[in-house]
Design an enzyme around this catalytic site. Structure first.
Site, PDB file in Angstrom:
ATOM      1  N   GLU A 118       0.860  -1.187   0.000  1.00  0.00           N
ATOM      2  CA  GLU A 118       0.000   0.000   0.000  1.00  0.00           C
ATOM      3  C   GLU A 118       0.900   1.242   0.000  1.00  0.00           C
ATOM      4  O   GLU A 118       1.252   1.756   1.064  1.00  0.00           O
ATOM      5  CB  GLU A 118      -0.911  -0.014   1.234  1.00  0.00           C
ATOM      6  CG  GLU A 118      -1.834  -1.231   1.253  1.00  0.00           C
ATOM      7  CD  GLU A 118      -2.499  -1.476   2.606  1.00  0.00           C
ATOM      8  OE1 GLU A 118      -3.573  -2.080   2.613  1.00  0.00           O
ATOM      9  OE2 GLU A 118      -1.928  -1.054   3.651  1.00  0.00           O
ATOM     10  N   ASP A 147      -0.010   0.216  10.701  1.00  0.00           N
ATOM     11  CA  ASP A 147       0.374  -0.998  11.420  1.00  0.00           C
ATOM     12  C   ASP A 147       1.763  -1.496  11.034  1.00  0.00           C
ATOM     13  O   ASP A 147       2.244  -2.481  11.598  1.00  0.00           O
ATOM     14  CB  ASP A 147      -0.673  -2.102  11.207  1.00  0.00           C
ATOM     15  CG  ASP A 147      -1.582  -2.254  12.415  1.00  0.00           C
ATOM     16  OD1 ASP A 147      -1.481  -1.422  13.328  1.00  0.00           O
ATOM     17  OD2 ASP A 147      -2.385  -3.200  12.460  1.00  0.00           O
ATOM     18  N   LYS A 286      -6.536  -5.700  11.658  1.00  0.00           N
ATOM     19  CA  LYS A 286      -7.234  -4.422  11.442  1.00  0.00           C
ATOM     20  C   LYS A 286      -8.192  -4.097  12.583  1.00  0.00           C
ATOM     21  O   LYS A 286      -8.372  -2.925  12.944  1.00  0.00           O
ATOM     22  CB  LYS A 286      -7.999  -4.467  10.116  1.00  0.00           C
ATOM     23  CG  LYS A 286      -8.701  -3.171   9.757  1.00  0.00           C
ATOM     24  CD  LYS A 286      -9.431  -3.322   8.431  1.00  0.00           C
ATOM     25  CE  LYS A 286     -10.278  -2.102   8.127  1.00  0.00           C
ATOM     26  NZ  LYS A 286     -11.028  -2.256   6.859  1.00  0.00           N
ATOM     27  N   ASP A 310     -10.593   2.123   3.941  1.00  0.00           N
ATOM     28  CA  ASP A 310      -9.304   1.511   3.637  1.00  0.00           C
ATOM     29  C   ASP A 310      -8.425   2.550   2.948  1.00  0.00           C
ATOM     30  O   ASP A 310      -8.931   3.492   2.318  1.00  0.00           O
ATOM     31  CB  ASP A 310      -9.489   0.296   2.731  1.00  0.00           C
ATOM     32  CG  ASP A 310     -10.097  -0.887   3.474  1.00  0.00           C
ATOM     33  OD1 ASP A 310     -10.077  -0.880   4.713  1.00  0.00           O
ATOM     34  OD2 ASP A 310     -10.595  -1.815   2.803  1.00  0.00           O
ATOM     35  N   ASP A 450     -15.170  -7.166  10.480  1.00  0.00           N
ATOM     36  CA  ASP A 450     -16.180  -6.166  10.169  1.00  0.00           C
ATOM     37  C   ASP A 450     -17.585  -6.766  10.150  1.00  0.00           C
ATOM     38  O   ASP A 450     -18.532  -6.188  10.683  1.00  0.00           O
ATOM     39  CB  ASP A 450     -15.868  -5.481   8.832  1.00  0.00           C
ATOM     40  CG  ASP A 450     -15.309  -6.453   7.797  1.00  0.00           C
ATOM     41  OD1 ASP A 450     -15.623  -7.656   7.875  1.00  0.00           O
ATOM     42  OD2 ASP A 450     -14.555  -6.018   6.916  1.00  0.00           O
TER      43      ASP A 450
END
Length: 738
Positions: A118, A147, A286, A310, A450
């Site tokens: 990412e 993280d 997460k 995200d 989630d």
């Protein structure tokens, strides 16, 4: 407002409309169910009548019956997703008239976990897009959870905090959409740019170059370290899995000299957080990051509404916060709404959606259907929450939210005090002997935290809302290769299947707490992976018996053929019309059908096996981050809608073996037609098997091209083609000599 309501003059902040054509669809669904019952009856009767035979075919028919029973049962579950569609429409003008000067504080959480998968530039484009919402900036706070604890990402955030001083005024002045700089500049085609645009693009390019240079180095130069005190927090850094809490408030109204834009207006609060990590503590992926953000934000801003996205899902609609507030702040129904879920949409989906990444049926139909039974699932991104519902509060009829109450609990504390207090809340040991991850915050113990969090919230009496605006609220990056797609769906389906066996299973945890329709909707997603078994059976057995001309379905002239034909034709036409209604194309529907088959025979199979092994203690779940970076050649092939393979994988071995096996079976039938003839009557008994085998050959054309025709680097490896050919031939020859 209350006086207006008492006089009966109240107008809602949103309206709910029932989907059109409900009666027609329900009649069609009932007819499909009746036809399915006849298919079950045919299969059951034939098994009973063949009990005396001992040629092994009885077990094949039992397998077909089991597959068809499963297909029918699963189809019944999915009707909850189409039975009662509702569509929501907020009225932002009414919100402004009533609440313009008492809008609540909003905290926005952005999560990232790996700067290589990412990239920091992608992350800060998302951050900048949510900082630039059309919303009072003094009531907006943006938090990045890193993280990986990467100083490169922190450096990118520092750069973004300075660029925001120019970008936000530019967005307001010219009403820019979208407000991700990279996405916006990509929409500019006109070469005759005005001075303001040239200047802001120059600033962005300079920032991009600096960040990209540091990203390539994979470290921040020492001279940059010395310029900002925040880098000193990396002095005790050991690794991404072993470090202290790193927290820096980059922008805040308590530091007005640094937190105003070039026009003199206060910027949104901006915070970087890398929670403490230690090898001896499970960090809960997460979900753990989100819970740390919940606690930290309660000290710094304590927004009543929380949006989480995200890091690859930038804001595509600057009005999204106000859209969500229309649902939360409605005087009659807003108090019962816990979260507002937006669909997942992607900017790099091709015209004909080669990999089915748009998830059109889910976003345009199914979530509207499940909304009709009490609300959609929480999918982990693009979701607005009430803080109190996310923190574990139960709903009751007497509950009314006080939007006027004070948000800032620590308004007297200075920034340094805030940072120190917040760091304690992000430590590894903070959650020990607490309800975090159980009754508070996001739930732990499942890869799809989630979904179980949303289910838990709904089971406490809350409702949720699905809002799918014409201008999409968020846009992300979809996978650009087949293997990435299959791995992503393997992760999703495995997580959903694990929910079914957990204490949060919608089958029993939510029983009596949510509507039956909502339970069915949850179960339809939790049972994605078991679909692999009947799909594999139908992809192999009918074609296998075609080799010997043994019929497994009624002949075309038989009355029993009618229900089979009705279900096949009816469902095919319906799925095509639904896909076109959702905005897709005919070729896109065909591509979606292909990916549907590939997911069921690979992703769902591996998800099913891994979940069963985990139940018996032979496997542990590993959180896999989907790669957001594509090579240039891969991207070009994706734009041309050429399927990307390029590597060897057990998933590809399964796909290619099944494709080659069905090709051999179909060519064998064609050979018999050419050499033996026989006319229509000779093939009437195996007509359905020929159609099924022909469909499986036609749908697998990209695989045949990848094996035999393509020369580019995205083709299937020759070794995989050879291995799959041998496996297919062994299967054919083994059966031929039985």
């Amino acid at each position: 407002i209350l006086k207006v309501m008492d006089r009966g003059e109240y107008t809602p902040l949103f309206e709910t409309k029932k989907g059109r054509g409900r009666v027609i669809y329900r009649l069609f669904a009932i007819s499909i169910f009746v036809a399915t019952c006849f298919i079950w009856l045919y299969r059951f009767n034939h098994i009973i009548s063949q009990q005396e035979e001992d040629d092994g075919r009885k077990w094949i028919w039992l397998g077909l019956l089991a597959s068809e029973l499963w297909f029918g049962f699963y189809w019944i579950l999915t009707q909850a997703l189409r039975w009662n569609l509702v569509f929501r429409q907020p009225f932002k003008n009414r919100l402004s008239q009533r609440y313009e000067h008492m809008l609540p504080a909003v905290d926005i959480f952005v999560c990232t976990a790996d700067p290589e998968i990412e990239p920091p530039m992608m992350v800060i484009n998302t951050v900048l897009s949510v900082m630039a919402y059309d919303y009072p900036t003094e009531k907006l706070s943006v938090y990045l959870s890193d993280d990986a604890g990467s100083d490169v990402t922190f450096y990118a955030m520092l750069e973004a905090s300075q660029f925001a001083k120019h970008w936000l005024p530019f967005c307001k002045r010219f009403k820019v959409e979208p407000r991700s700089p990279n996405a916006y500049f990509n929409t500019i085609i006109d070469t005759n740019l005005d001075n303001d645009l040239v200047a802001i693009k120059k600033l962005y390019t300079e920032m991009e170059n600096r960040i990209e240079n540091v990203t390539k180095l994979k470290r921040v130069p020492k001279e940059v370290h010395l310029k900002h005190k925040g880098f000193s927090q990396w002095d005790s850094y050991s690794s991404r899995r072993d470090h202290d809490t790193i927290l820096q408030i980059l922008l805040h109204k308590k530091d007005p000299n640094n937190s105003k834009d070039v026009d003199g207006f206060i910027l949104p609060t901006l915070v970087y957080l890398a929670r403490e990590k230690r090898p001896q503590y499970h960090h809960n992926f997460k979900a753990g990051a989100m819970n740390s953000l919940l606690r930290v934000s309660s000290i710094i801003s304590n927004g009543k509404v929380i949006l989480n996205v995200d890091c690859d899902m930038y804001s595509n609609n600057s009005e999204s916060i106000k859209d969500a507030l229309c649902f939360f702040m409605d005087e009659k129904k807003g108090h019962e709404i816990a979260f507002v879920q937006s669909p997942q949409n992607f900017e790099n989906v091709t015209k004909n959606d080669l990999y089915g990444s748009a998830l059109l049926a889910i976003s345009e139909v199914e979530f509207h259907g499940i909304d009709g039974f009490g609300g959609p699932l929480y999918v982990g991104t693009g979701c607005f929450h009430k803080r109190e519902s996310l923190c574990g509060m139960k709903f009751n009829d007497e509950y009314k939210h006080n939007w006027k109450s004070e948000d800032d609990l620590f308004k007297e504390a200075n920034l340094q005090e805030m940072e120190e207090k917040s760091k304690d809340l992000a430590s590894c040991s903070y959650e020990k002997n607490t309800q975090w991850g159980k009754e508070m915050g996001l739930k732990y113990g499942c890869p799809v935290e989630d979904v179980i969090t949303g289910l838990s919230i709904q089971s406490k009496g809350w409702k949720s809302v699905y809002y799918n605006p014409r201008r999409k609220a968020f846009l992300g990056v979809a996978p650009t290769s087949l293997l990435q797609v299959l791995i992503q769906h393997k992760r999703w389906s495995e997580g959903d299947f694990q929910i079914l066996f957990s204490k949060y299973s919608p089958a029993w945890y939510a029983f009596g707490k949510i509507s039956v329709g909502l339970q069915m909707g949850y179960c339809s997603y939790c049972l994605w992976s078991p679909n692999c078994l009947p799909t594999l059976y139908y992809s192999i057995i009918p074609s296998l018996y075609l080799l010997k001309g043994i019929p497994l379905f009624p002949k075309v002239s038989s009355p029993w053929f009618i229900p089979f034909a009705y279900v096949i034709i009816g469902e095919t036409i319906y799925s095509l019309l639904e896909f076109l209604w959702c905005g897709g194309t005919f070729k896109g529907w065909w591509n979606d059908l292909r990916i549907w088959l590939y997911k069921r025979t690979t992703s769902y199979l591996y998800a099913f096996i891994d979940t069963i092994l985990k139940l018996f203690g032979f496997s542990n779940s590993v959180f896999i981050i989907t790669n957001k970076v594509s090579e240039e050649e891969v991207s070009k092939r994706h734009e041309k809608e050429i399927m990307e393979f390029g590597t060897s994988s057990p998933m590809f071995t399964i796909l290619v073996t099944i494709a080659l096996f069905n090709l051999i079976c179909f060519l064998n039938v064609l050979k018999d037609v050419v050499l033996r003839g026989g006319g229509y009557g000779a093939y009437e008994k195996i007509g359905l098997q020929i159609i099924l085998c022909g469909f499986l050959v036609l749908i697998n054309v990209p695989l045949y091209q990848g094996i035999f025709l393509r020369k580019d680097s995205g083709k299937l490896p020759s070794s995989l083609g050879m291995k799959s050919t041998i496996l297919a031939l062994v299967l054919v020859l083994s059966f031929s000599y039985v």
